[in-house]
Design a protein around this motif. Structure first.
Motif, mmCIF file in Angstrom:
data_model
loop_
_atom_site.group_PDB
_atom_site.id
_atom_site.type_symbol
_atom_site.label_atom_id
_atom_site.label_comp_id
_atom_site.label_asym_id
_atom_site.label_seq_id
_atom_site.Cartn_x
_atom_site.Cartn_y
_atom_site.Cartn_z
ATOM 1 N N PHE A 1 20.615 -39.245 -20.996
ATOM 2 C CA PHE A 1 21.678 -39.996 -20.337
ATOM 3 C C PHE A 1 23.045 -39.592 -20.912
ATOM 4 C CE2 PHE A 1 24.112 -44.163 -20.152
ATOM 5 C CZ PHE A 1 24.452 -44.054 -18.818
ATOM 6 N N ALA A 2 23.165 -39.548 -22.239
ATOM 7 C CA ALA A 2 24.419 -39.156 -22.876
ATOM 8 C C ALA A 2 24.753 -37.695 -22.592
ATOM 9 C CB ALA A 2 24.342 -39.414 -24.382
ATOM 10 N N ALA A 3 23.746 -36.813 -22.563
ATOM 11 C CA ALA A 3 23.976 -35.390 -22.287
ATOM 12 C C ALA A 3 24.523 -35.182 -20.878
ATOM 13 C CB ALA A 3 22.690 -34.592 -22.481
ATOM 14 N N VAL A 4 23.977 -35.881 -19.905
ATOM 15 C CA VAL A 4 24.470 -35.763 -18.523
ATOM 16 C C VAL A 4 25.901 -36.272 -18.433
ATOM 17 C CG1 VAL A 4 24.167 -36.619 -16.156
ATOM 18 C CG2 VAL A 4 22.198 -35.795 -17.445
ATOM 19 N N LYS A 5 26.184 -37.413 -19.076
ATOM 20 C CA LYS A 5 27.564 -37.921 -19.068
ATOM 21 C C LYS A 5 28.508 -36.916 -19.712
ATOM 22 C CE LYS A 5 27.246 -41.917 -21.028
ATOM 23 N NZ LYS A 5 27.586 -43.264 -21.529
ATOM 24 N N ALA A 6 28.074 -36.282 -20.812
ATOM 25 C CA ALA A 6 28.906 -35.285 -21.492
ATOM 26 C C ALA A 6 29.185 -34.091 -20.574
ATOM 27 C CB ALA A 6 28.226 -34.829 -22.785
ATOM 28 N N MET A 7 28.166 -33.624 -19.848
ATOM 29 C CA MET A 7 28.350 -32.494 -18.932
ATOM 30 C C MET A 7 29.305 -32.856 -17.800
ATOM 31 S SD MET A 7 24.699 -30.482 -18.720
ATOM 32 C CE MET A 7 23.680 -31.895 -18.346
ATOM 33 N N LEU A 8 29.180 -34.053 -17.256
ATOM 34 C CA LEU A 8 30.074 -34.481 -16.176
ATOM 35 C C LEU A 8 31.514 -34.621 -16.667
ATOM 36 C CD1 LEU A 8 27.776 -37.103 -14.423
ATOM 37 C CD2 LEU A 8 28.455 -34.865 -13.532
ATOM 38 N N LEU A 9 31.689 -35.172 -17.867
ATOM 39 C CA LEU A 9 33.023 -35.332 -18.445
ATOM 40 C C LEU A 9 33.684 -33.976 -18.678
ATOM 41 C CD1 LEU A 9 35.148 -37.242 -19.794
ATOM 42 C CD2 LEU A 9 33.894 -36.841 -21.934
ATOM 43 N N LYS B 1 34.572 -32.229 -15.346
ATOM 44 C CA LYS B 1 35.766 -32.791 -14.703
ATOM 45 C C LYS B 1 37.031 -32.239 -15.367
ATOM 46 C CE LYS B 1 37.908 -37.132 -13.372
ATOM 47 N NZ LYS B 1 37.844 -38.588 -13.410
ATOM 48 N N ASP B 2 37.040 -32.166 -16.703
ATOM 49 C CA ASP B 2 38.194 -31.617 -17.403
ATOM 50 C C ASP B 2 38.367 -30.128 -17.106
ATOM 51 O OD1 ASP B 2 40.234 -31.987 -19.766
ATOM 52 O OD2 ASP B 2 39.104 -30.154 -20.226
ATOM 53 N N PHE B 3 37.269 -29.406 -17.048
ATOM 54 C CA PHE B 3 37.294 -27.957 -16.865
ATOM 55 C C PHE B 3 37.771 -27.548 -15.472
ATOM 56 C CE2 PHE B 3 34.969 -23.836 -16.247
ATOM 57 C CZ PHE B 3 35.645 -23.115 -17.217
ATOM 58 N N GLN B 4 37.587 -28.395 -14.472
ATOM 59 C CA GLN B 4 37.967 -28.071 -13.093
ATOM 60 C C GLN B 4 39.411 -27.620 -12.955
ATOM 61 O OE1 GLN B 4 36.775 -31.614 -10.932
ATOM 62 N NE2 GLN B 4 35.268 -30.403 -9.805
ATOM 63 N N ALA B 5 40.294 -28.125 -13.801
ATOM 64 C CA ALA B 5 41.714 -27.781 -13.705
ATOM 65 C C ALA B 5 41.967 -26.303 -13.992
ATOM 66 C CB ALA B 5 42.524 -28.639 -14.678
ATOM 67 N N THR B 6 41.112 -25.662 -14.808
ATOM 68 C CA THR B 6 41.318 -24.256 -15.163
ATOM 69 C C THR B 6 40.239 -23.335 -14.610
ATOM 70 O OG1 THR B 6 40.123 -24.591 -17.241
ATOM 71 C CG2 THR B 6 42.526 -24.839 -17.301
ATOM 72 N N ALA B 7 39.191 -23.888 -14.057
ATOM 73 C CA ALA B 7 38.063 -23.079 -13.579
ATOM 74 C C ALA B 7 38.398 -22.343 -12.288
ATOM 75 C CB ALA B 7 36.845 -23.977 -13.345
ATOM 76 N N GLU B 8 37.725 -21.212 -12.108
ATOM 77 C CA GLU B 8 37.839 -20.507 -10.836
ATOM 78 C C GLU B 8 37.053 -21.280 -9.783
ATOM 79 O OE1 GLU B 8 37.451 -16.324 -10.715
ATOM 80 O OE2 GLU B 8 38.308 -16.049 -12.702
ATOM 81 N N ASN B 9 37.367 -21.036 -8.528
ATOM 82 C CA ASN B 9 36.715 -21.731 -7.425
ATOM 83 C C ASN B 9 35.368 -21.077 -7.145
ATOM 84 O OD1 ASN B 9 36.203 -23.412 -5.291
ATOM 85 N ND2 ASN B 9 37.484 -22.280 -3.856
ATOM 86 N N ARG B 10 34.357 -21.483 -7.910
ATOM 87 C CA ARG B 10 33.009 -20.930 -7.784
ATOM 88 C C ARG B 10 32.046 -21.881 -8.483
ATOM 89 N NH1 ARG B 10 32.117 -15.554 -10.247
ATOM 90 N NH2 ARG B 10 29.959 -16.188 -10.241
ATOM 91 N N PRO B 11 30.755 -21.706 -8.284
ATOM 92 C CA PRO B 11 29.790 -22.561 -8.998
ATOM 93 C C PRO B 11 29.749 -22.233 -10.495
ATOM 94 C CG PRO B 11 28.743 -21.428 -7.144
ATOM 95 C CD PRO B 11 30.111 -20.848 -7.298
ATOM 96 N N TYR B 12 29.545 -23.266 -11.294
ATOM 97 C CA TYR B 12 29.386 -23.129 -12.747
ATOM 98 C C TYR B 12 28.089 -23.805 -13.169
ATOM 99 C CZ TYR B 12 33.960 -21.209 -13.780
ATOM 100 O OH TYR B 12 35.043 -20.380 -13.864
ATOM 101 N N ASN B 13 27.488 -23.291 -14.228
ATOM 102 C CA ASN B 13 26.297 -23.903 -14.817
ATOM 103 C C ASN B 13 26.695 -24.624 -16.096
ATOM 104 O OD1 ASN B 13 24.485 -22.861 -12.898
ATOM 105 N ND2 ASN B 13 24.308 -20.946 -14.019
#
Length: 176
Positions: free
Chosen positions: A41-49, A52-64
């Protein structure tokens, strides 16, 4: 674990269990889903958090995303570009986050590479690629994902990375 996030728990639909060898896994289907309010549960929340922060600098493509345990129950969350074409391996445009044990707060963010290189085992003229080479400008050494890239790309080929005043190959280091 594969599942979905509930309001206050992670609901596990499928679980991959290590088999007799590293290449073998057994998949268990949980019906109804198994509930986890701790690590997953905590790991999934950490990945989502982190995502969300990374989206501002990420390229427009899928990420793992992946979450790996760190000291004091915290998580390292890696965000790496997903492979979208068979045989083409993306390197770069990635980051690592350190997130608190509850998955709610980013402690540290480290950008590994800014741009994404897409490599193929076949060169532009149809020749077989026998070695990869690139320069790393954000730090003086290879990053975690450089090692991951070298170990997961197929076919396995040597990689040379220039970083700072040093050059690294898959397993060796030498000075100018």
């Amino acid at each position: 674990m594969f599942g979905h996030l509930g309001a206050d728990k992670f609901l596990i639909d499928y679980e991959a269990v290590q088999g007799a060898s590293p290449e073998k896994f057994e998949v268990q289907h949980h019906e109804p889903p198994s509930e986890d309010t701790g690590f997953y549960f905590a790991a999934v929340k950490a990945m989502l958090l982190a995502g969300k922060d990374f989206q501002a600098t990420a390229e427009n493509r899928p990420y793992n995303p992946s979450a790996i345990p760190a000291a004091a129950g915290q998580f390292y969350v890696y965000l790496v570009p997903a492979q979208t074409k068979a045989g083409i391996y993306p390197l770069g445009g990635d980051a690592r986050y350190l997130v608190t044990a509850d998955g709610n707060t980013i402690v540290e963010k480290r950008q590994f590479h800014k741009s994404i290189l897409e490599t193929s085992p076949v060169g532009p003229n149809g020749q077989k690629v026998v070695m990869g080479v690139y320069i790393h400008v954000l730090s003086d050494g290879p990053e975690d994902t450089d090692v991951f890239y070298v170990l997961t790309r197929e076919p396995l080929i040597p990689e040379m990375i220039g970083a700072g005043k040093l050059k690294y190959t898959s397993g060796n280091e030498w000075h100018d």
